[in-house]
Design a protein around this motif. Structure first.
Motif, PDB file in Angstrom:
ATOM      1  N   UNK A 283      21.007  13.796 -46.144  1.00  0.00           N
ATOM      2  CA  UNK A 283      19.536  13.819 -46.066  1.00  0.00           C
ATOM      3  C   UNK A 283      18.937  12.668 -46.873  1.00  0.00           C
ATOM      4  N   UNK A 284      17.635  12.430 -46.748  1.00  0.00           N
ATOM      5  CA  UNK A 284      17.000  11.269 -47.416  1.00  0.00           C
ATOM      6  C   UNK A 284      17.166  11.273 -48.930  1.00  0.00           C
ATOM      7  N   UNK A 285      17.147  12.461 -49.555  1.00  0.00           N
ATOM      8  CA  UNK A 285      17.285  12.510 -51.007  1.00  0.00           C
ATOM      9  C   UNK A 285      18.655  11.999 -51.456  1.00  0.00           C
ATOM     10  N   UNK A 286      19.701  12.377 -50.702  1.00  0.00           N
ATOM     11  CA  UNK A 286      21.043  11.906 -51.029  1.00  0.00           C
ATOM     12  C   UNK A 286      21.134  10.398 -50.858  1.00  0.00           C
ATOM     13  N   UNK A 287      20.572   9.880 -49.772  1.00  0.00           N
ATOM     14  CA  UNK A 287      20.607   8.435 -49.525  1.00  0.00           C
ATOM     15  C   UNK A 287      19.865   7.679 -50.625  1.00  0.00           C
ATOM     16  N   UNK A 288      18.780   8.300 -51.106  1.00  0.00           N
ATOM     17  CA  UNK A 288      18.007   7.650 -52.164  1.00  0.00           C
ATOM     18  C   UNK A 288      18.828   7.541 -53.448  1.00  0.00           C
ATOM     19  N   UNK A 289      19.595   8.605 -53.773  1.00  0.00           N
ATOM     20  CA  UNK A 289      20.434   8.565 -54.972  1.00  0.00           C
ATOM     21  C   UNK A 289      21.511   7.494 -54.860  1.00  0.00           C
ATOM     22  N   UNK A 290      22.022   7.291 -53.655  1.00  0.00           N
ATOM     23  CA  UNK A 290      23.020   6.228 -53.455  1.00  0.00           C
ATOM     24  C   UNK A 290      22.373   4.863 -53.696  1.00  0.00           C
ATOM     25  N   UNK A 291      21.167   4.689 -53.148  1.00  0.00           N
ATOM     26  CA  UNK A 291      20.464   3.400 -53.303  1.00  0.00           C
ATOM     27  C   UNK A 291      20.112   3.126 -54.758  1.00  0.00           C
ATOM     28  N   UNK A 292      19.823   4.197 -55.520  1.00  0.00           N
ATOM     29  CA  UNK A 292      19.465   4.030 -56.930  1.00  0.00           C
ATOM     30  C   UNK A 292      20.692   3.876 -57.829  1.00  0.00           C
ATOM     31  N   UNK A 293      21.891   4.012 -57.257  1.00  0.00           N
ATOM     32  CA  UNK A 293      23.112   3.843 -58.035  1.00  0.00           C
ATOM     33  C   UNK A 293      23.513   5.060 -58.831  1.00  0.00           C
ATOM     34  N   UNK A 294      22.879   6.232 -58.559  1.00  0.00           N
ATOM     35  CA  UNK A 294      23.235   7.453 -59.276  1.00  0.00           C
ATOM     36  C   UNK A 294      24.591   7.973 -58.808  1.00  0.00           C
ATOM     37  N   UNK A 295      24.872   7.767 -57.548  1.00  0.00           N
ATOM     38  CA  UNK A 295      26.185   8.122 -57.001  1.00  0.00           C
ATOM     39  C   UNK A 295      26.604   7.051 -56.011  1.00  0.00           C
TER      40      UNK A 295
END
Length: 382
Positions: A283-295
C-alpha cells in the motif's frame, strides 16, 4: 556373463537418524511413574521435539522397562555378538557389564564437571536413562540426538519412530539439521511415469519406495518376518543443476522391471512448515517508508509471505557409500526378486510379490495412535 540369482527373502537394512537442535521440554515431558501393560510389562515412555531452527522439528522418543514375569534385559555379547540375558537386578553389576557389547548401551552426556567437560553416562535400560534425562535435560538445551528408526503399522496406517540411543549436549557449534540414513527398496514403479517432465517443471518428484522392517507381531497377529513398508521421499532439483539431477535419477532411482533395487540413502528430514511467498501488493504507506529509507526492498521481501504451509517430508541428499575390498562403492545392488516385497494387509494373510504403488500414487500414511500394540508390537514379541 551369468545371470545373477535374485534373493526372495528380505534382509534388514540401515535405519538410523541424527539431529542437531534445541530440546523442547515442558513440565509434563517426563513421566513420574511407570506404566504397566496387561501382560505385566513395566515401562516408561518419553517423547519430545528437537527444534531444527525456527520452522522445523522432529519428535524423538525413548521407551523401555522390564517384564514382571521375566525381569531381564536383552543385550549382545561383546565377543560373539550373540544375544544375552541379564537379570534386571544385575544391570549395574560391573563384572556382568564387562561382557556387554558397546552398541547395547544407551549413551547420555547431559552434565558437565567442574572443568566444563561433559560427563558421559551409559545405561542398559531405557527406564534408567529416562530417569537420568528427566533430571538433566532442560528446555532449550543445544543437543545432538541419534538412534534407530522403526516403522510400525496400526489400523492400516504406518508410523515412523525415531528411537533414541544416544543424546548429549553439543560441545562445538554445529549446523542445525536432521538426517536419516535409510535402506530403501525400489522397483520399476518407484518413479512417476512423467518424472522428467515433473522434475523440469516443478523441480521436485516423489519417489515411491519401501523400507525393510522386522515385525514380531502386528494387530495381534504373529508375523516374525522382515516386511516391506511403503515410504516416500522427495527428489529435488534447481535450474542450475537440473541436467545433473536427471542423470542421478537415471543412474540410481530408475529400476527395470523384474528386479528390486536395494539403495542406502542419506536424506534430510523436514517436519514443520515453510514460508510460502506470493505476489503481494504494497500500500502507499509502505511505499512511502521505502522511499524515506526507513525500510528497504530486501528487508521487506524477507517478511512478505502469504502464509505458512505444513511440511512433512524426507528429501534426497545423496547415496551412502561403503568400502569393500579397499574400494569405495555406492551402497546399492539390484538384489531382490519382486516376490521378496512382502506386504501384509490388516486381518489378511501375507501376500507376496504385491506392490502397493501404481504410477503417480500418493502415500496417505499417518501416525498411528499411541496404543499398547504400537508401543510393544514391533519390539517385544520375539
Amino acid at each position: 556373463m551369468p545371470k545373477v540369482k535374485l534373493e526372495k527373502e528380505l534382509q534388514t537394512g540401515i535405519a538410523k537418524f541424527i539431529a542437531y537442535g534445541k530440546a523442547s521440554i515442558s513440565s509434563d515431558t517426563f513421566p513420574e511413574n511407570t506404566n504397566e501393560s496387561q501382560s505385566g510389562y513395566v515401562y516408561k515412555r518419553v517423547a519430545f521435539p528437537v527444534k531444527i531452527g525456527d520452522t522445523n522439528s522432529i519428535y524423538v522418543q525413548m521407551m523401555g522397562g522390564y517384564s514382571k514375569k521375566k525381569p531381564v534385559i536383552y543385550v549382545f555379547n561383546k565377543d560373539t555378538n550373540a544375544n544375552m540375558e541379564i537379570d534386571w537386578d544385575l544391570r549395574d553389576n560391573e563384572e556382568v557389564l564387562k561382557n556387554v557389547a558397546d552398541f547395547s548401551y544407551i549413551n547420555v552426556a547431559l552434565e558437565k564437571d567442574d572443568k566444563g567437560k561433559l560427563i558421559r553416562k551409559q545405561f542398559l535400560s531405557e527406564l534408567d536413562a529416562i530417569d537420568y534425562m528427566s533430571k538433566h535435560l532442560n528446555d532449550g538445551d543445544d543437543i545432538y540426538v541419534s538412534g534407530n528408526i522403526e516403522y510400525q503399522r496400526y489400523n492400516g496406517k504406518i508410523s515412523r519412530s525415531f528411537n533414541i540411543t544416544s543424546i548429549g549436549l553439543t560441545e562445538k557449534e554445529h549446523a542445525l539439521e536432521a538426517e536419516m540414513r535409510q535402506t530403501y527398496l525400489l522397483e520399476s514403479t518407484a518413479l512417476p511415469r512423467d518424472w522428467e517432465k515433473q522434475l523440469r517443471e516443478n523441480h521436485e518428484i516423489t519417489v515411491n519406495a519401501f523400507v525393510p522392517q522386522y515385525i514380531g507381531k502386528e494387530n495381534g497377529k504373529e508375523i516374525k518376518k522382515i516386511l516391506a513398508f511403503p515410504q516416500q521421499f522427495a527428489f529435488q532439483a534447481t535450474d542450475d543443476n537440473i541436467e545433473n539431477m536427471i542423470k542421478v535419477v537415471e543412474r540410481f532411482l530408475k529400476v527395470k522391471k523384474g528386479v528390486v533395487r536395494e539403495l542406502a540413502l542419506r536424506n534430510e528430514i523436514i517436519h514443520g512448515y515453510e514460508k510460502v511467498k506470493g505476489e503481494i501488493k504494497r500500500n502507499p504507506e509502505v511505499m512511502e517508508l521505502i522511499e524515506l529509507g526507513i525500510m528497504t526492498e530486501e528487508q521487506l521481501e524477507q517478511e512478505e509471505t502469504i502464509g505458512n504451509r505444513s511440511v512433512d517430508k524426507v528429501i534426497f541428499k545423496r547415496p551412502m557409500t561403503i568400502v569393500k575390498d579397499d574400494v569405495t562403492k555406492i551402497n546399492m545392488a539390484d538384489k531382490y526378486a519382486p516376490e521378496a516385497l512382502v506386504v501384509v494387509e490388516d486381518d489378511e494373510d501375507i501376500e507376496e510379490g504385491t506392490s502397493v504403488f501404481e504410477e503417480d500414487n500418493k502415500d496417505d500414511s499417518a501416525d498411528a495412535s499411541d496404543t499398547e500394540e504400537d508401543v510393544f508390537g514391533g519390539l517385544f514379541n520375539d
